[in-house]
Design a protein around this motif. Structure first.
Motif, PDB file in Angstrom:
ATOM      1  N   GLY A 274       2.197 -40.487  27.428  1.00 45.95           N
ATOM      2  CA  GLY A 274       2.285 -41.338  28.605  1.00 45.95           C
ATOM      3  C   GLY A 274       2.155 -42.815  28.302  1.00 45.95           C
ATOM      4  N   GLN A 275       2.247 -43.197  27.048  1.00 45.96           N
ATOM      5  CA  GLN A 275       2.113 -44.599  26.657  1.00 45.96           C
ATOM      6  C   GLN A 275       3.413 -45.375  26.848  1.00 45.96           C
ATOM      7  OE1 GLN A 275       0.843 -43.840  22.668  1.00 45.96           O
ATOM      8  NE2 GLN A 275      -1.325 -43.662  23.236  1.00 45.96           N
ATOM      9  N   SER A 276       4.520 -44.655  26.944  1.00 50.83           N
ATOM     10  CA  SER A 276       5.811 -45.281  27.228  1.00 50.83           C
ATOM     11  C   SER A 276       6.671 -44.271  27.962  1.00 50.83           C
ATOM     12  CB  SER A 276       6.490 -45.748  25.934  1.00 50.83           C
ATOM     13  OG  SER A 276       6.790 -44.656  25.096  1.00 50.83           O
ATOM     14  N   SER A 277       7.781 -44.747  28.519  1.00 50.91           N
ATOM     15  CA  SER A 277       8.652 -43.838  29.256  1.00 50.91           C
ATOM     16  C   SER A 277       9.947 -43.617  28.486  1.00 50.91           C
ATOM     17  CB  SER A 277       8.948 -44.392  30.648  1.00 50.91           C
ATOM     18  OG  SER A 277       9.588 -45.640  30.540  1.00 50.91           O
ATOM     19  N   ALA A 278      10.577 -42.500  28.790  1.00 51.35           N
ATOM     20  CA  ALA A 278      11.829 -42.163  28.121  1.00 51.35           C
ATOM     21  C   ALA A 278      12.909 -43.162  28.519  1.00 51.35           C
ATOM     22  CB  ALA A 278      12.248 -40.752  28.486  1.00 51.35           C
ATOM     23  N   ALA A 279      13.804 -43.459  27.593  1.00 52.72           N
ATOM     24  CA  ALA A 279      14.876 -44.403  27.872  1.00 52.72           C
ATOM     25  C   ALA A 279      15.850 -43.838  28.902  1.00 52.72           C
ATOM     26  CB  ALA A 279      15.629 -44.738  26.584  1.00 52.72           C
ATOM     27  N   ARG A 280      16.050 -42.522  28.879  1.00 53.19           N
ATOM     28  CA  ARG A 280      16.920 -41.892  29.863  1.00 53.19           C
ATOM     29  C   ARG A 280      16.444 -40.463  30.112  1.00 53.19           C
ATOM     30  NH1 ARG A 280      21.027 -42.519  25.504  1.00 53.19           N
ATOM     31  NH2 ARG A 280      20.621 -40.764  24.159  1.00 53.19           N
ATOM     32  N   ILE A 281      16.672 -40.028  31.311  1.00 55.59           N
ATOM     33  CA  ILE A 281      16.315 -38.671  31.695  1.00 55.59           C
ATOM     34  C   ILE A 281      17.555 -38.033  32.292  1.00 55.59           C
ATOM     35  CG2 ILE A 281      14.908 -37.242  33.212  1.00 55.59           C
ATOM     36  CD1 ILE A 281      12.771 -39.449  33.076  1.00 55.59           C
ATOM     37  N   THR A 282      17.926 -36.883  31.768  1.00 53.26           N
ATOM     38  CA  THR A 282      19.089 -36.174  32.263  1.00 53.26           C
ATOM     39  C   THR A 282      18.620 -34.992  33.095  1.00 53.26           C
ATOM     40  OG1 THR A 282      20.302 -36.783  30.257  1.00 53.26           O
ATOM     41  CG2 THR A 282      21.216 -35.010  31.587  1.00 53.26           C
ATOM     42  N   GLU A 283      19.069 -34.953  34.328  1.00 53.91           N
ATOM     43  CA  GLU A 283      18.704 -33.858  35.212  1.00 53.91           C
ATOM     44  C   GLU A 283      19.958 -33.117  35.635  1.00 53.91           C
ATOM     45  OE1 GLU A 283      16.137 -34.831  38.442  1.00 53.91           O
ATOM     46  OE2 GLU A 283      15.004 -36.260  37.230  1.00 53.91           O
ATOM     47  N   PHE A 284      19.850 -31.806  35.678  1.00 53.75           N
ATOM     48  CA  PHE A 284      20.951 -30.974  36.109  1.00 53.75           C
ATOM     49  C   PHE A 284      20.520 -30.263  37.389  1.00 53.75           C
ATOM     50  CE2 PHE A 284      21.301 -31.348  31.518  1.00 53.75           C
ATOM     51  CZ  PHE A 284      22.614 -31.757  31.378  1.00 53.75           C
ATOM     52  N   PRO A 285      21.243 -30.482  38.469  1.00 51.49           N
ATOM     53  CA  PRO A 285      20.837 -29.856  39.731  1.00 51.49           C
ATOM     54  C   PRO A 285      20.943 -28.336  39.649  1.00 51.49           C
ATOM     55  CG  PRO A 285      23.004 -30.844  39.952  1.00 51.49           C
ATOM     56  CD  PRO A 285      22.479 -31.236  38.597  1.00 51.49           C
ATOM     57  N   ASP A 286      20.069 -27.665  40.396  1.00 49.39           N
ATOM     58  CA  ASP A 286      20.144 -26.211  40.460  1.00 49.39           C
ATOM     59  C   ASP A 286      21.424 -25.812  41.179  1.00 49.39           C
ATOM     60  OD1 ASP A 286      17.749 -25.564  39.166  1.00 49.39           O
ATOM     61  OD2 ASP A 286      16.591 -25.921  40.986  1.00 49.39           O
TER      62      ASP A 286
END
Length: 99
Positions: free
Chosen positions: A25-37
């Motif tokens: 939790g010291q930094s955040s991801a540069a990108r997050i990929t989400e796939f809808p259900d």
């Protein structure tokens, strides 16, 4: 003298350190990929099949299909991929699955 292997090792080490920082939790991801259900009920409706027949076609129990349709559970892995195929081309998918 720095070799190619040293460069690769240093890049991998930096990646691991970045991942560790994100996990802590010291930094955040540069990108997050989400796939809808997948919208299971809508996909089944496109096929015109009953819950029992659609569940049988997918190789799951009717209860599992009901849970997916009501949002209590979510398809994963091969079931999710198969649902995507049925959603994209129901006619061809049904023809292929019926042999």
């Amino acid at each position: 003298m720095v070799t190619i292997n040293d460069d690769i090792f240093n890049e991998l080490l930096e990646s691991v350190e970045q991942a560790d920082s994100i996990i802590k939790g010291q930094s955040s991801a540069a990108r997050i990929t989400e796939f809808p259900d997948p919208e299971v009920k809508a996909i089944r409706t496109k096929t015109g099949l009953s819950q029992s027949r659609f569940a049988n076609l997918l190789g799951v129990s009717k209860r599992t299909l009901e849970n997916w349709e009501q949002g209590r559970r979510h398809p994963t892995g091969p079931a999710r991929a198969l649902l995507k195929i049925v959603e994209t081309d129901p006619e061809y998918a049904l023809k292929a699955l019926h042999g």
